[in-house]
Write a protein that holds these residues in place. Sequence first.
Motif, short mmCIF file in Angstrom:
data_model
loop_
_atom_site.label_atom_id
_atom_site.label_comp_id
_atom_site.label_asym_id
_atom_site.label_seq_id
_atom_site.Cartn_x
_atom_site.Cartn_y
_atom_site.Cartn_z
N THR A 1 46.64 -19.21 10.39
CA THR A 1 47.65 -19.87 9.58
C THR A 1 47.07 -20.89 8.60
N THR A 2 45.98 -21.57 8.97
CA THR A 2 45.37 -22.52 8.04
C THR A 2 44.68 -21.78 6.91
N ALA A 3 43.99 -20.69 7.23
CA ALA A 3 43.38 -19.88 6.18
C ALA A 3 44.45 -19.28 5.27
N LEU A 4 45.59 -18.91 5.83
CA LEU A 4 46.69 -18.41 5.02
C LEU A 4 47.14 -19.46 4.02
N ALA A 5 47.22 -20.72 4.44
CA ALA A 5 47.60 -21.78 3.51
C ALA A 5 46.59 -21.90 2.37
N VAL A 6 45.30 -21.71 2.68
CA VAL A 6 44.29 -21.73 1.62
C VAL A 6 44.50 -20.55 0.66
N ALA A 7 44.78 -19.38 1.21
CA ALA A 7 45.02 -18.20 0.37
C ALA A 7 46.19 -18.44 -0.57
N GLU A 8 47.22 -19.10 -0.09
CA GLU A 8 48.37 -19.41 -0.94
C GLU A 8 47.97 -20.33 -2.09
N GLU A 9 47.10 -21.29 -1.80
CA GLU A 9 46.63 -22.20 -2.85
C GLU A 9 45.75 -21.48 -3.87
N LEU A 10 45.07 -20.42 -3.45
CA LEU A 10 44.13 -19.71 -4.33
C LEU A 10 44.78 -18.57 -5.10
N SER A 11 46.05 -18.33 -4.90
CA SER A 11 46.71 -17.24 -5.62
C SER A 11 46.66 -17.50 -7.12
N GLY A 12 46.31 -16.47 -7.87
CA GLY A 12 46.27 -16.56 -9.33
C GLY A 12 45.10 -17.33 -9.89
N LYS A 13 44.07 -17.63 -9.11
CA LYS A 13 42.97 -18.46 -9.59
C LYS A 13 41.86 -17.67 -10.27
N GLY A 14 41.95 -16.35 -10.26
CA GLY A 14 40.92 -15.54 -10.91
C GLY A 14 39.71 -15.30 -10.04
N LEU A 15 39.94 -14.92 -8.80
CA LEU A 15 38.88 -14.70 -7.82
C LEU A 15 38.78 -13.24 -7.44
N THR A 16 37.65 -12.87 -6.84
CA THR A 16 37.56 -11.66 -6.05
C THR A 16 37.63 -12.11 -4.60
N GLY A 17 38.68 -11.75 -3.90
CA GLY A 17 38.87 -12.24 -2.55
C GLY A 17 39.00 -11.11 -1.54
N MET A 18 38.21 -11.20 -0.46
CA MET A 18 38.41 -10.30 0.68
C MET A 18 39.17 -11.08 1.74
N ALA A 19 40.30 -10.53 2.15
CA ALA A 19 41.17 -11.20 3.13
C ALA A 19 41.03 -10.52 4.48
N ALA A 20 40.88 -11.31 5.52
CA ALA A 20 40.72 -10.78 6.87
C ALA A 20 42.04 -10.53 7.57
N SER A 21 43.16 -10.71 6.86
CA SER A 21 44.46 -10.37 7.42
C SER A 21 45.39 -9.94 6.29
N LEU A 22 46.41 -9.18 6.65
CA LEU A 22 47.40 -8.78 5.64
C LEU A 22 48.19 -9.97 5.14
N HIS A 23 48.39 -10.98 5.99
CA HIS A 23 49.08 -12.19 5.55
C HIS A 23 48.32 -12.85 4.39
N SER A 24 47.02 -13.05 4.58
CA SER A 24 46.21 -13.70 3.54
C SER A 24 46.07 -12.82 2.31
N ALA A 25 45.98 -11.51 2.50
CA ALA A 25 45.88 -10.60 1.36
C ALA A 25 47.13 -10.68 0.49
N ALA A 26 48.30 -10.69 1.12
CA ALA A 26 49.54 -10.79 0.36
C ALA A 26 49.63 -12.11 -0.39
N ALA A 27 49.17 -13.19 0.23
CA ALA A 27 49.20 -14.49 -0.44
C ALA A 27 48.26 -14.51 -1.63
N LEU A 28 47.05 -13.97 -1.49
CA LEU A 28 46.10 -13.94 -2.60
C LEU A 28 46.62 -13.11 -3.77
N ALA A 29 47.37 -12.07 -3.46
CA ALA A 29 47.87 -11.16 -4.49
C ALA A 29 49.26 -11.52 -5.00
N SER A 30 49.81 -12.65 -4.56
CA SER A 30 51.19 -12.98 -4.91
C SER A 30 51.36 -13.37 -6.38
#
Length: 266
Positions: free
Chosen positions: A101-130
């Motif tokens: 859940t803490t990593a998910l919060a980081v993923a939410e903060e990083l959404s739209g930042k112009g990164l290449t991100g590998m997410a170790a959960s579907l929750h974090s992947a959805a947040a990065l791609a939001s």
Amino acid sequence: MQRSKRQKLIIETVSSGPRSIDALAELTGASSVSIRRDLVELADQGAIRRIRGGAAPMPHRGADYPFALRQASDIDLKRALAKAAAELIEPGESVFIDNGTTALAVAEELSGKGLTGMAASLHSAAALASKPGNQVVVPGGLIDHDDLAFTSAGAAEAVAAMRFDTAIIGTCAANPDVGLTVAGWGDAQVKRAAFASAQRVLLVSTADKFNHTAAHRFASIADLDAIVTTRNAPPGVTAEAHIAGVSVIEVDDAGADELDAAESPA
């Protein structure tokens, strides 16, 4: 008692044996109606097993608490940690985002930042791609129930095949005497692969994790490059980190109190 704290207390109490609705109501100070609602919700999440007139422990569970309950706890605090961690990431970086859940919060903060991100959960992947801007990759393979994490051997291999500028790591426990540990063997393998593939590794963690241990060790505090935590982290943790040359970034821990005040009682 706030609902998230009450549900945690129910899980802890039932883990030692069956308890009746009346006993749980007396323990928590909540009404029987509220306890019944809690038991339905916790049973749906796989945290307890409902029995006639009460609840009993589940035979086997990985995490101490279900993902939904962990996600609902310390929301403001995790957002503060996530914001501090996200400020360390530059656009264009390749980033590994752990499960939890803490990593998910980081993923939410990083959404739209112009990164290449590998997410170790579907929750974090959805947040990065939001939001548009990030290229999001997942390891693939089987996902775990509840937290939707990728922890198979194939996931560890996929992480090992990448190269990351930064790995954002979460953990079940980070006791300075034992090291960084998690409940699941597969989860530990994925985290080890992330350490080996990243130029720098950031642990983002609430202070309570430093007082616990779990079964599977995947690194030591000295293996980290930085820790993002709260000002109430145990002094032994910050001392060991400084000795090892690990940066410690501390945020205000008042967010937890603000969350408790904002939650509505059942």
